[in-house]
Design a protein around this motif. Structure first.
Motif, PDB file in Angstrom:
ATOM      1  N   CYS A  16       0.863  -1.190   0.000  1.00  0.00           N
ATOM      2  CA  CYS A  16       0.000   0.000   0.000  1.00  0.00           C
ATOM      3  C   CYS A  16       0.899   1.240   0.000  1.00  0.00           C
ATOM      4  O   CYS A  16       1.813   1.360   0.823  1.00  0.00           O
ATOM      5  N   CYS A  19       0.287   3.179   3.604  1.00  0.00           N
ATOM      6  CA  CYS A  19       0.716   2.672   4.915  1.00  0.00           C
ATOM      7  C   CYS A  19       1.785   1.587   4.824  1.00  0.00           C
ATOM      8  O   CYS A  19       2.305   1.155   5.848  1.00  0.00           O
ATOM      9  N   CYS A  30      -4.579  -0.356   0.382  1.00  0.00           N
ATOM     10  CA  CYS A  30      -5.272  -1.377   1.164  1.00  0.00           C
ATOM     11  C   CYS A  30      -6.675  -0.848   1.488  1.00  0.00           C
ATOM     12  O   CYS A  30      -6.930   0.360   1.379  1.00  0.00           O
TER      13      CYS A  30
END
Ligand code: ZN
Ligand code: ZN
Length: 251
Positions: A16, A19, A30
């Protein structure tokens, strides 16, 4: 240092972008980060600015009722707030195409979810050739490529030229922006493109961010004047800038 497993995962499935989690989809986000993005949920049909009354549907804001813009509808997937603003910055100014793909995917999901009739043609907001040389790519054309593929739409970047290299619109008010853009665009295209354009009734202009909507308004006016069919013009953009005193800034 990355372990071998992580290196292998990064080839199969990218992390992602927001994050770093490995539970990301192929567009590099995500589901938790996607949920947390500042989605544009309830807004004016015409200009995509948020509406205060969340119970109503199909509404226009006061400004659009008083003085409707040239374009008929706007779809802006997100608000221009963090982390969207930094993703757009990395896409545009640092040529981060992964961020561009992530944002374009958000826009195409937003369009699909709305279940609206799709345009016959989508075009990128043109950049002046000098600006294009500086940046190396037109960010709007990248978004158009993604959307035309995922939504199976016809596209061309040859319909309109930006003939004036307008100075940055930053710091200008609505009236100054409009004056700045009065002769900014010109419809001039090869015969095959003009033939297609002459037949269509529904078009979408694609851009990265809509701030005041002055550029989209000027372009919509130019293409409406050049088309004989009472053209329905939409603006599709990744993000909408909120007015300075919007309550949404508190989030
Ligand atoms: Zn994430
Ligand atoms: Zn409005």
């Amino acid at each position: 240092m990355w372990s071998l497993i992580e290196q292998f995962q990064s080839i199969l499935h990218p992390p992602c972008l927001l994050c770093g989690s490995w539970h990301a989809n192929m567009d590099n986000y995500c589901s938790a980060c996607y949920q947390d993005l500042p989605h544009n949920t309830h807004c004016c049909i015409r200009c995509a600015l948020p509406l205060s009354d969340s119970n109503s549907i199909d509404q226009y804001c006061g400004q659009c009722l008083r003085q409707p813009p040239e374009f008929n509808r706007s779809l802006a997937a997100l608000y221009y707030l963090p982390p969207v603003s930094s993703l757009i910055h990395t896409f545009k100014d640092q040529d981060n195409q992964v961020a561009g793909r992530l944002l374009s995917a958000c826009l195409s999901h937003y369009i699909v979810r709305r279940k609206l009739s799709l345009p016959e043609l989508i075009i990128p907001m043109p950049l002046h050739h000098r600006r294009l040389q500086q940046r190396g790519f037109n960010q709007a054309a990248v978004i158009v490529q993604h959307l035309s593929k995922t939504l199976a739409l016809t596209t061309t970047n040859k319909l309109v030229q930006r003939c004036a290299n307008t100075p940055s619109q930053q710091g200008l008010n609505q009236r100054q922006r409009q004056a700045n853009l009065r002769h900014a665009f010109r419809v001039q295209a090869p015969k095959s493109v003009m033939k297609l354009f002459g037949k269509i009734r529904h078009i979408a202009i694609v851009d990265d961010v809509m701030t005041t909507g002055a550029s989209a308004n000027a372009l919509a006016k130019t293409i409406k004047q050049a088309n004989p069919n009472n053209l329905y013009v939409e603006v599709w953009c990744l993000a909408r800038t909120l007015p300075p005193h919007s309550k949404l800034h508190l989030y």
